[in-house]
Design an enzyme around this catalytic site. Sequence first.
Site, PDB file in Angstrom:
ATOM      1  N   PHE A  46       0.866  -1.184   0.000  1.00 34.45           N
ATOM      2  CA  PHE A  46       0.000   0.000   0.000  1.00 34.45           C
ATOM      3  C   PHE A  46       0.895   1.224   0.000  1.00 34.45           C
ATOM      4  CE2 PHE A  46      -2.349   3.490   1.913  1.00 34.45           C
ATOM      5  CZ  PHE A  46      -3.467   3.502   1.095  1.00 34.45           C
ATOM      6  N   ASP A  64       9.298   2.470   1.591  1.00 33.50           N
ATOM      7  CA  ASP A  64       8.121   3.184   2.079  1.00 33.50           C
ATOM      8  C   ASP A  64       8.024   2.929   3.581  1.00 33.50           C
ATOM      9  OD1 ASP A  64       5.651   4.058   2.877  1.00 33.50           O
ATOM     10  OD2 ASP A  64       4.545   3.199   1.171  1.00 33.50           O
ATOM     11  N   LYS A 113       2.924   9.961   8.276  1.00 33.21           N
ATOM     12  CA  LYS A 113       2.228   9.496   9.479  1.00 33.21           C
ATOM     13  C   LYS A 113       2.916   9.932  10.779  1.00 33.21           C
ATOM     14  CE  LYS A 113      -0.773   6.118   7.462  1.00 33.21           C
ATOM     15  NZ  LYS A 113      -0.566   5.197   6.361  1.00 33.21           N
TER      16      LYS A 113
HETATM   17  C1  LIG Z   1      -0.763   5.492   4.893  1.00 37.62           C
HETATM   18  C2  LIG Z   1       0.285   5.014   3.975  1.00 37.62           C
HETATM   19  C3  LIG Z   1       0.562   5.675   2.775  1.00 37.62           C
HETATM   20  C4  LIG Z   1      -0.244   6.857   2.297  1.00 37.62           C
HETATM   21  O1  LIG Z   1      -0.186   7.935   3.165  1.00 37.62           O
HETATM   22  P1  LIG Z   1      -1.277   9.106   3.040  1.00 37.62           P
HETATM   23  O2  LIG Z   1      -0.810  10.117   4.042  1.00 37.62           O
HETATM   24  O3  LIG Z   1      -2.606   8.517   3.343  1.00 37.62           O
HETATM   25  O4  LIG Z   1      -1.213   9.619   1.652  1.00 37.62           O
HETATM   26  C5  LIG Z   1       1.602   5.200   1.998  1.00 37.62           C
HETATM   27  N1  LIG Z   1       2.322   4.133   2.376  1.00 37.62           N
HETATM   28  C6  LIG Z   1       2.080   3.459   3.516  1.00 37.62           C
HETATM   29  C7  LIG Z   1       2.923   2.296   3.890  1.00 37.62           C
HETATM   30  C8  LIG Z   1       1.047   3.876   4.353  1.00 37.62           C
HETATM   31  O5  LIG Z   1       0.790   3.199   5.482  1.00 37.62           O
END
Ligand SMILES: *Cc1c(COP(=O)(O)O)cnc(C)c1O
Length: 398
Positions: free
Chosen positions: A130, A215, A244
Amino acid sequence: MAGPALFETYNRVPLRFERGEGVWLTTETGDRYMDFAAGIAVNSLGHAHPHLVAALKDQADKLWHLSNLYDVPGQEKLARRLTEATFADKVFFTNSGAEALECAIKTARRYQFSKGRPDRFHVITFEGAFHGRTLATIAAGGQAKYLEGFGPKVQGFDQVPFGDLEAVKAAITEATAAILMEPVQGEGGLRRVSNEFMRAVRELCDEHGLLLILDEVQCGVGRTGKFFAHEWSGVTPDIMAVAKGIGGGFPLGACLATEEAAGGMKPGTHGTTYGGNPLAMAVGNAVLDVVLAEGFLEHVRDVALVFRQGLEGLKDRFPDVIEEIRGDGLMLGIKAKVMNTDLLMAMRDERLLAVGAGDNVIRLLPPLVVTAAEAREGLARIERAAEKLTKSDLKKTA
Ligand SMILES: *Cc1c(COP(=O)(O)O)cnc(C)c1O
């Protein structure tokens, strides 16, 4: 009667919270819940952390916004601290995780372009990934449910099965620019990439002139008990997306890169209106004051151990409800034997909030400031929830 005024993109839980403090949330009617979702790993220091509140209020009195046409001192300070604490030499600030990923992908493509290899723009990604909800990041994530109905998928993302090194090798072509992965898949169900796999992917990147993009939007900023999750493997990426937890609840993301990898990003190649906003920088710096303070990550590791051991105990006691405990640090998952949504609901009845994930998993992502006593209280609530499900006659998943 007209329907709700909001886009109906969420099936929201009918709970209305008014205030929070630490791991606790209070509803409008005064009911208290333990927040072990932390806004999906966002409220890294819990709710209303005094140091964050003070930093935001102080900056709010001075200056809110400036645009990136001028120096923003907080950016230089936060970027300097991030580069000193990581592999990176350069930082670009964003407002969200998806934007941090967009910057990471553009940086990798642009790197190959600047080396005279404009045809190298493909990025290899992993099943269950994701990376966000923009057009490029849904293509990177590759999940059909997020791609359906949004027109042609953005080109240049080649997906391989999770943890399959041979498949990665087979997917590398003359058009490959980079490999992108989450060290611990969050939404995909708390699947951790092994240290050996991480090292093998790093070697493949070096061998083929590819960039390694990590990521760490969910697993970074202390979540696994290291500042960033990849540190457990000893491998460093070329580019990393962060968001986050670094904002502690204020919208903030960052794309970190080595000087070499960021080499193609010249003036005018990328930009943002709000990224690096003074309010966000004040909060980001305040988050680092706490997370990088002596003993903080040790605290995360200590509480994580208490929590994990407790969860393993519950797994042994309730084998009909809990199949497996997964994840790392304070990024833990319960793979459920019952429907994960039933277990989530039973936990919510015990006033404990968690969040679902793929593969029938429940994510437990408490604020990193959670104490051992609070972890034990959370465990007691999960235990009561599991007990109820054992007694009740709920359908098992096939
Ligand atoms: C939440 C998340 C995203 C996207 O972040 P947003 O702030 O919602 O755009 C991308 N990668 C990972 C692993 C995530 O948990």
